[in-house]
Motif scaffolding. Structure first.
Motif, PDB file in Angstrom:
ATOM      1  N   GLN A  96       0.673  -1.408   0.270  1.00 25.26           N
ATOM      2  CA  GLN A  96       0.379  -0.002   0.074  1.00 25.26           C
ATOM      3  C   GLN A  96       0.785   1.154   0.313  1.00 25.26           C
ATOM      4  OE1 GLN A  96      -3.129  -0.525   2.813  1.00 25.26           O
ATOM      5  NE2 GLN A  96      -4.044   1.297   2.272  1.00 25.26           N
ATOM      6  N   ARG A  97       0.139   2.209  -0.664  1.00 29.27           N
ATOM      7  CA  ARG A  97       1.271   3.547  -1.003  1.00 29.27           C
ATOM      8  C   ARG A  97       1.155   4.385   0.243  1.00 29.27           C
ATOM      9  NH1 ARG A  97       0.538   5.800  -7.081  1.00 29.27           N
ATOM     10  NH2 ARG A  97       2.068   4.751  -7.560  1.00 29.27           N
ATOM     11  N   SER A  98       1.833   4.708   0.741  1.00 26.86           N
ATOM     12  CA  SER A  98       1.731   5.614   2.428  1.00 26.86           C
ATOM     13  C   SER A  98       1.043   7.201   1.640  1.00 26.86           C
ATOM     14  CB  SER A  98       3.539   5.974   2.633  1.00 26.86           C
ATOM     15  OG  SER A  98       3.796   6.761   1.655  1.00 26.86           O
ATOM     16  N   THR A  99       1.853   7.802   0.289  1.00 30.79           N
ATOM     17  CA  THR A  99       0.921   8.808  -0.300  1.00 30.79           C
ATOM     18  C   THR A  99      -0.362   8.825  -0.470  1.00 30.79           C
ATOM     19  OG1 THR A  99       1.686   8.528  -2.244  1.00 30.79           O
ATOM     20  CG2 THR A  99       3.223   9.770  -0.522  1.00 30.79           C
ATOM     21  N   ASN A 100      -1.292   7.796  -0.637  1.00 26.50           N
ATOM     22  CA  ASN A 100      -2.536   7.442  -0.969  1.00 26.50           C
ATOM     23  C   ASN A 100      -2.882   6.522  -0.549  1.00 26.50           C
ATOM     24  OD1 ASN A 100      -4.885   6.611  -2.354  1.00 26.50           O
ATOM     25  ND2 ASN A 100      -4.417   7.394  -4.375  1.00 26.50           N
ATOM     26  N   ARG A 101      -4.167   5.792   0.477  1.00 31.02           N
ATOM     27  CA  ARG A 101      -4.067   4.959   0.769  1.00 31.02           C
ATOM     28  C   ARG A 101      -4.916   3.994   0.365  1.00 31.02           C
ATOM     29  NH1 ARG A 101      -5.330   4.896   7.319  1.00 31.02           N
ATOM     30  NH2 ARG A 101      -6.437   2.781   6.539  1.00 31.02           N
ATOM     31  N   ARG A 102      -6.036   4.660  -1.080  1.00 32.90           N
ATOM     32  CA  ARG A 102      -6.802   3.780  -2.161  1.00 32.90           C
ATOM     33  C   ARG A 102      -5.872   3.491  -2.907  1.00 32.90           C
ATOM     34  NH1 ARG A 102     -11.624   8.108  -2.648  1.00 32.90           N
ATOM     35  NH2 ARG A 102     -12.111   7.601  -1.040  1.00 32.90           N
ATOM     36  N   ALA A 103      -4.645   3.487  -3.670  1.00 30.90           N
ATOM     37  CA  ALA A 103      -4.021   2.788  -4.613  1.00 30.90           C
ATOM     38  C   ALA A 103      -2.509   1.623  -3.831  1.00 30.90           C
ATOM     39  CB  ALA A 103      -2.898   4.161  -4.676  1.00 30.90           C
ATOM     40  N   CYS A 104      -1.930   1.233  -4.956  1.00 31.65           N
ATOM     41  CA  CYS A 104      -0.871   0.175  -4.317  1.00 31.65           C
ATOM     42  C   CYS A 104      -0.310  -0.401  -5.092  1.00 31.65           C
ATOM     43  CB  CYS A 104      -1.783  -1.144  -3.085  1.00 31.65           C
ATOM     44  SG  CYS A 104      -3.001  -2.365  -4.709  1.00 31.65           S
ATOM     45  N   ASP A 105       0.876  -0.281  -4.813  1.00 31.83           N
ATOM     46  CA  ASP A 105       1.262  -0.861  -5.700  1.00 31.83           C
ATOM     47  C   ASP A 105       2.187  -2.329  -6.058  1.00 31.83           C
ATOM     48  OD1 ASP A 105       2.649   1.500  -6.304  1.00 31.83           O
ATOM     49  OD2 ASP A 105       4.618   2.055  -4.544  1.00 31.83           O
ATOM     50  N   VAL A 106       2.203  -2.754  -6.744  1.00 31.09           N
ATOM     51  CA  VAL A 106       1.978  -4.162  -7.737  1.00 31.09           C
ATOM     52  C   VAL A 106       3.361  -4.351  -8.288  1.00 31.09           C
ATOM     53  CG1 VAL A 106       0.909  -6.366  -8.333  1.00 31.09           C
ATOM     54  CG2 VAL A 106      -0.163  -4.757  -7.807  1.00 31.09           C
ATOM     55  N   ILE A 107       4.297  -5.454  -7.663  1.00 28.55           N
ATOM     56  CA  ILE A 107       5.620  -5.883  -8.807  1.00 28.55           C
ATOM     57  C   ILE A 107       5.512  -7.796  -8.198  1.00 28.55           C
ATOM     58  CG2 ILE A 107       8.104  -5.890  -8.211  1.00 28.55           C
ATOM     59  CD1 ILE A 107       7.688  -3.358  -6.105  1.00 28.55           C
ATOM     60  N   ILE A 108       5.993  -7.783  -9.468  1.00 26.24           N
ATOM     61  CA  ILE A 108       5.865  -9.277 -10.287  1.00 26.24           C
ATOM     62  C   ILE A 108       6.720  -9.667  -9.330  1.00 26.24           C
ATOM     63  CG2 ILE A 108       7.503  -9.314 -11.787  1.00 26.24           C
ATOM     64  CD1 ILE A 108       6.272 -11.503 -13.450  1.00 26.24           C
ATOM     65  N   THR A 109       6.974 -10.971  -8.584  1.00 26.88           N
ATOM     66  CA  THR A 109       7.976 -11.749  -8.064  1.00 26.88           C
ATOM     67  C   THR A 109       8.725 -12.539  -8.801  1.00 26.88           C
ATOM     68  OG1 THR A 109       7.103 -14.117  -7.732  1.00 26.88           O
ATOM     69  CG2 THR A 109       6.633 -11.690  -5.789  1.00 26.88           C
ATOM     70  N   ASP A 110      10.401 -12.801  -8.677  1.00 22.64           N
ATOM     71  CA  ASP A 110      11.158 -14.064  -8.999  1.00 22.64           C
ATOM     72  C   ASP A 110      10.673 -15.521  -9.561  1.00 22.64           C
ATOM     73  OD1 ASP A 110      13.412 -11.863  -8.876  1.00 22.64           O
ATOM     74  OD2 ASP A 110      14.148 -13.333  -7.048  1.00 22.64           O
ATOM     75  N   GLU A 111       9.696 -15.608  -8.558  1.00 26.14           N
ATOM     76  CA  GLU A 111       8.626 -16.592  -8.684  1.00 26.14           C
ATOM     77  C   GLU A 111       8.043 -16.321 -10.108  1.00 26.14           C
ATOM     78  OE1 GLU A 111       9.165 -15.234  -6.233  1.00 26.14           O
ATOM     79  OE2 GLU A 111      10.514 -17.019  -4.876  1.00 26.14           O
ATOM     80  N   GLY A 112       7.311 -15.170 -10.253  1.00 22.98           N
ATOM     81  CA  GLY A 112       6.710 -14.674 -11.357  1.00 22.98           C
ATOM     82  C   GLY A 112       7.228 -14.627 -12.274  1.00 22.98           C
ATOM     83  N   ILE A 113       8.036 -14.739 -12.282  1.00 23.50           N
ATOM     84  CA  ILE A 113       9.069 -14.536 -13.442  1.00 23.50           C
ATOM     85  C   ILE A 113       9.743 -15.526 -14.378  1.00 23.50           C
ATOM     86  CG2 ILE A 113      11.676 -12.787 -14.980  1.00 23.50           C
ATOM     87  CD1 ILE A 113      11.131 -11.228 -12.848  1.00 23.50           C
ATOM     88  N   GLU A 114       9.804 -16.180 -13.131  1.00 28.59           N
ATOM     89  CA  GLU A 114      10.831 -17.678 -14.286  1.00 28.59           C
ATOM     90  C   GLU A 114       9.223 -18.759 -14.492  1.00 28.59           C
ATOM     91  OE1 GLU A 114      13.342 -19.232 -14.468  1.00 28.59           O
ATOM     92  OE2 GLU A 114      13.976 -17.587 -13.980  1.00 28.59           O
ATOM     93  N   LEU A 115       7.484 -18.266 -13.539  1.00 26.13           N
ATOM     94  CA  LEU A 115       7.059 -19.159 -14.498  1.00 26.13           C
ATOM     95  C   LEU A 115       6.618 -18.246 -16.016  1.00 26.13           C
ATOM     96  CD1 LEU A 115       4.354 -20.406 -13.948  1.00 26.13           C
ATOM     97  CD2 LEU A 115       3.044 -18.638 -13.176  1.00 26.13           C
ATOM     98  N   LEU A 116       6.766 -17.560 -15.800  1.00 26.73           N
ATOM     99  CA  LEU A 116       6.647 -16.637 -17.341  1.00 26.73           C
ATOM    100  C   LEU A 116       7.304 -16.929 -18.462  1.00 26.73           C
ATOM    101  CD1 LEU A 116       5.563 -12.788 -16.810  1.00 26.73           C
ATOM    102  CD2 LEU A 116       4.290 -14.502 -17.519  1.00 26.73           C
TER     103      LEU A 116
END
Length: 152
Positions: A96-116
């Motif tokens: 969750q972003r500290s500057t905007n409680r409604r927004a969140c940051d999403v990032i792919i994990t290493d496991e996600g990259i490997e699956l792709l």
């Protein structure tokens, strides 16, 4: 085999444009079925795969749910729910972003990259479905589809 035979159409289409629209829908479903068989092997959906591809293209930078929605192929998908399912599988992280409680940051994990990477190898095998189309014809088809969408 032509479209009319594939769908067992007994009457001619009312126009060539009607025929091409039905052919596009039929072909979309045919391609989707083949892709979904690959995704099923990895316990993900085509929409989850699309989210992972978007995140991979953004990596290592985070992206918000709204930005994911803007880039998705299927605009009717519930991106928040898709991210939640990918989070449970360990394929993404969400902060969750500290500057905007409604927004969140999403990032792919290493496991996600490997699956792709693994899925991409399987999807490359599906190119055999297009064995009857040359690279030049594929480029022309892509151009025509772009033209169709851009004449709103």
């Amino acid at each position: 085999m032509g479209l009319a035979n594939e769908i067992k159409q007994t009457r001619p289409f009312s126009s060539k444009k009607e025929e091409v629209m039905v052919n596009i829908m039929f072909t979309n479903n045919w391609i989707g079925l083949n892709h979904n068989q690959v995704f099923k092997n990895y316990d993900i959906t085509s929409q989850q795969y699309n989210v992972l591809r978007i995140l991979n293209g953004q990596y290592p930078n985070p992206i918000t749910i709204n930005e994911i929605i803007e880039r998705m192929l299927d605009k009717m998908s519930n991106a928040s729910r898709l991210v939640d399912k990918l989070l449970l599988k360990g394929l993404v992280t969400r902060d969750q972003r500290s500057t905007n409680r409604r927004a969140c940051d999403v990032i792919i994990t290493d496991e996600g990259i490997e699956l792709l990477k693994i899925i991409k190898e399987d999807l490359m095998k599906l190119e055999r479905l297009m064995v009857g189309i040359t690279d030049e014809e594929a480029e022309q088809l892509s151009h025509l589809l772009d033209k169709l969408r851009n004449n709103k």
